[in-house]
Write a protein that holds these residues in place. Structure first.
Motif, PDB file in Angstrom:
ATOM      1  N   ALA A  45       0.834  -1.209   0.000  1.00 40.24           N
ATOM      2  CA  ALA A  45       0.000   0.000   0.000  1.00 40.24           C
ATOM      3  C   ALA A  45       0.868   1.258   0.000  1.00 40.24           C
ATOM      4  N   VAL A  46       1.944   1.257   0.748  1.00 40.27           N
ATOM      5  CA  VAL A  46       2.863   2.406   0.753  1.00 40.27           C
ATOM      6  C   VAL A  46       3.478   2.581  -0.638  1.00 40.27           C
ATOM      7  N   LEU A  47       3.886   1.481  -1.248  1.00 39.30           N
ATOM      8  CA  LEU A  47       4.434   1.565  -2.605  1.00 39.30           C
ATOM      9  C   LEU A  47       3.376   2.067  -3.583  1.00 39.30           C
ATOM     10  N   ALA A  48       2.148   1.601  -3.416  1.00 38.59           N
ATOM     11  CA  ALA A  48       1.049   2.052  -4.280  1.00 38.59           C
ATOM     12  C   ALA A  48       0.822   3.550  -4.112  1.00 38.59           C
ATOM     13  N   GLN A  49       0.897   4.019  -2.886  1.00 39.87           N
ATOM     14  CA  GLN A  49       0.738   5.458  -2.642  1.00 39.87           C
ATOM     15  C   GLN A  49       1.906   6.247  -3.213  1.00 39.87           C
ATOM     16  N   ARG A  50       3.101   5.709  -3.125  1.00 42.71           N
ATOM     17  CA  ARG A  50       4.288   6.382  -3.675  1.00 42.71           C
ATOM     18  C   ARG A  50       4.202   6.487  -5.197  1.00 42.71           C
ATOM     19  N   MET A  51       3.434   5.598  -5.808  1.00 39.47           N
ATOM     20  CA  MET A  51       3.284   5.648  -7.254  1.00 39.47           C
ATOM     21  C   MET A  51       2.614   6.936  -7.715  1.00 39.47           C
ATOM     22  N   SER A  52       1.931   7.600  -6.817  1.00 38.67           N
ATOM     23  CA  SER A  52       1.298   8.867  -7.189  1.00 38.67           C
ATOM     24  C   SER A  52       2.310  10.019  -7.226  1.00 38.67           C
ATOM     25  N   HIS A  53       3.507   9.794  -6.699  1.00 35.48           N
ATOM     26  CA  HIS A  53       4.562  10.808  -6.750  1.00 35.48           C
ATOM     27  C   HIS A  53       5.306  10.703  -8.080  1.00 35.48           C
ATOM     28  N   THR A  54       5.414  11.779  -8.753  1.00 37.06           N
ATOM     29  CA  THR A  54       6.002  11.812 -10.093  1.00 37.06           C
ATOM     30  C   THR A  54       7.400  11.195 -10.140  1.00 37.06           C
ATOM     31  N   GLN A  55       8.217  11.448  -9.133  1.00 38.48           N
ATOM     32  CA  GLN A  55       9.595  10.954  -9.175  1.00 38.48           C
ATOM     33  C   GLN A  55       9.681   9.435  -9.059  1.00 38.48           C
ATOM     34  N   PHE A  56       8.648   8.788  -8.502  1.00 43.79           N
ATOM     35  CA  PHE A  56       8.694   7.335  -8.329  1.00 43.79           C
ATOM     36  C   PHE A  56       7.952   6.574  -9.419  1.00 43.79           C
ATOM     37  N   GLN A  57       7.147   7.250 -10.211  1.00 43.41           N
ATOM     38  CA  GLN A  57       6.350   6.584 -11.239  1.00 43.41           C
ATOM     39  C   GLN A  57       7.186   5.790 -12.243  1.00 43.41           C
ATOM     40  N   PRO A  58       8.283   6.336 -12.759  1.00 39.26           N
ATOM     41  CA  PRO A  58       9.048   5.573 -13.758  1.00 39.26           C
ATOM     42  C   PRO A  58       9.614   4.255 -13.223  1.00 39.26           C
ATOM     43  N   THR A  59       9.824   4.179 -11.930  1.00 34.52           N
ATOM     44  CA  THR A  59      10.356   2.962 -11.336  1.00 34.52           C
ATOM     45  C   THR A  59       9.246   2.011 -10.908  1.00 34.52           C
ATOM     46  N   LEU A  60       8.228   2.534 -10.227  1.00 32.28           N
ATOM     47  CA  LEU A  60       7.198   1.676  -9.646  1.00 32.28           C
ATOM     48  C   LEU A  60       6.151   1.180 -10.637  1.00 32.28           C
ATOM     49  N   GLN A  61       5.756   2.015 -11.573  1.00 31.21           N
ATOM     50  CA  GLN A  61       4.697   1.592 -12.500  1.00 31.21           C
ATOM     51  C   GLN A  61       5.072   0.345 -13.304  1.00 31.21           C
ATOM     52  N   PRO A  62       6.277   0.269 -13.879  1.00 29.82           N
ATOM     53  CA  PRO A  62       6.613  -0.961 -14.614  1.00 29.82           C
ATOM     54  C   PRO A  62       6.649  -2.203 -13.728  1.00 29.82           C
ATOM     55  N   ILE A  63       7.066  -2.035 -12.486  1.00 31.11           N
ATOM     56  CA  ILE A  63       7.113  -3.186 -11.574  1.00 31.11           C
ATOM     57  C   ILE A  63       5.694  -3.644 -11.236  1.00 31.11           C
ATOM     58  N   PHE A  64       4.814  -2.701 -10.919  1.00 28.88           N
ATOM     59  CA  PHE A  64       3.430  -3.065 -10.616  1.00 28.88           C
ATOM     60  C   PHE A  64       2.744  -3.643 -11.854  1.00 28.88           C
ATOM     61  N   HIS A  65       3.090  -3.151 -13.028  1.00 30.67           N
ATOM     62  CA  HIS A  65       2.516  -3.715 -14.249  1.00 30.67           C
ATOM     63  C   HIS A  65       3.007  -5.146 -14.438  1.00 30.67           C
ATOM     64  N   HIS A  66       4.299  -5.350 -14.278  1.00 28.42           N
ATOM     65  CA  HIS A  66       4.880  -6.685 -14.437  1.00 28.42           C
ATOM     66  C   HIS A  66       4.288  -7.679 -13.423  1.00 28.42           C
ATOM     67  N   CYS A  67       4.047  -7.211 -12.219  1.00 30.96           N
ATOM     68  CA  CYS A  67       3.538  -8.081 -11.143  1.00 30.96           C
ATOM     69  C   CYS A  67       2.017  -8.028 -11.012  1.00 30.96           C
ATOM     70  N   GLY A  68       1.348  -7.271 -11.865  1.00 32.85           N
ATOM     71  CA  GLY A  68      -0.086  -7.042 -11.720  1.00 32.85           C
ATOM     72  C   GLY A  68      -0.924  -8.301 -11.660  1.00 32.85           C
ATOM     73  N   LYS A  69      -0.649  -9.235 -12.545  1.00 35.94           N
ATOM     74  CA  LYS A  69      -1.427 -10.478 -12.574  1.00 35.94           C
ATOM     75  C   LYS A  69      -1.290 -11.224 -11.249  1.00 35.94           C
ATOM     76  N   GLU A  70      -0.068 -11.331 -10.752  1.00 38.15           N
ATOM     77  CA  GLU A  70       0.166 -12.033  -9.485  1.00 38.15           C
ATOM     78  C   GLU A  70      -0.443 -11.265  -8.311  1.00 38.15           C
ATOM     79  N   ILE A  71      -0.359  -9.947  -8.347  1.00 40.84           N
ATOM     80  CA  ILE A  71      -0.977  -9.137  -7.290  1.00 40.84           C
ATOM     81  C   ILE A  71      -2.474  -9.416  -7.238  1.00 40.84           C
ATOM     82  N   PHE A  72      -3.128  -9.388  -8.395  1.00 37.90           N
ATOM     83  CA  PHE A  72      -4.561  -9.643  -8.427  1.00 37.90           C
ATOM     84  C   PHE A  72      -4.888 -11.057  -7.953  1.00 37.90           C
TER      85      PHE A  72
END
Length: 144
Positions: free
Chosen positions: A52-79
């Motif tokens: 949840a903290v990582l998900a919230q950090r994704m809303s910060h512009t500086q962390f989006q380029p790093t976190l979004q691809p990871i959450f996308h890659h892991c999205g299926k497993e997260i769900f």
């Protein structure tokens, strides 16, 4: 796993920029996702909090380029783990974190892909655990 998740959380809270920039971040996130399948309530709760903290950090512009691809890659497993956990084992104390994680994860992929992740996760659940009507209701709410 519990100690790892607590340590990861401490680094996220006190050194977010360094932690999120670390080359091993994806591996750490995968371990936290896997920790959600552990039977211990405290392990589940701290793992949900970390995600949840990582998900919230994704809303910060500086962390989006790093976190979004990871959450996308892991999205299926997260769900898969989140939906199964909601039905089978997650304590109610973690449900707000679940909502934050699912919402953030759903934003990193096209809607059709997210629907596929959710549909696959729901289809894995036996009917005695989650009736078809409840599965359809969840899929409808995901669209909103």
């Amino acid at each position: 796993m519990d100690d790892f998740a607590h340590l990861f959380m401490a680094y996220l809270r006190h050194h977010a920029s360094l932690t999120i920039a670390a080359p091993s971040l994806q591996n750490a996130i995968v371990l936290v996702i896997l920790a959600l399948s552990c039977p211990g309530t405290q392990t589940i709760l701290i793992s949900l909090d970390v995600l949840a903290v990582l998900a919230q950090r994704m809303s910060h512009t500086q962390f989006q380029p790093t976190l979004q691809p990871i959450f996308h890659h892991c999205g299926k497993e997260i769900f898969n783990i989140i939906i199964t956990g909601l039905v089978e084992q997650f304590p109610e104390d973690g449900w707000q974190a679940v909502a934050d994680i699912v919402s953030a994860t759903a934003l990193v992929a096209p809607p059709a892909e997210v629907e596929g992740w959710a549909g696959e996760a729901l289809s894995r659940l036996p009917g005695h655990l989650l009736p078809l009507a409840a599965k359809q209701e969840f899929a409808t709410e995901l669209h909103e």
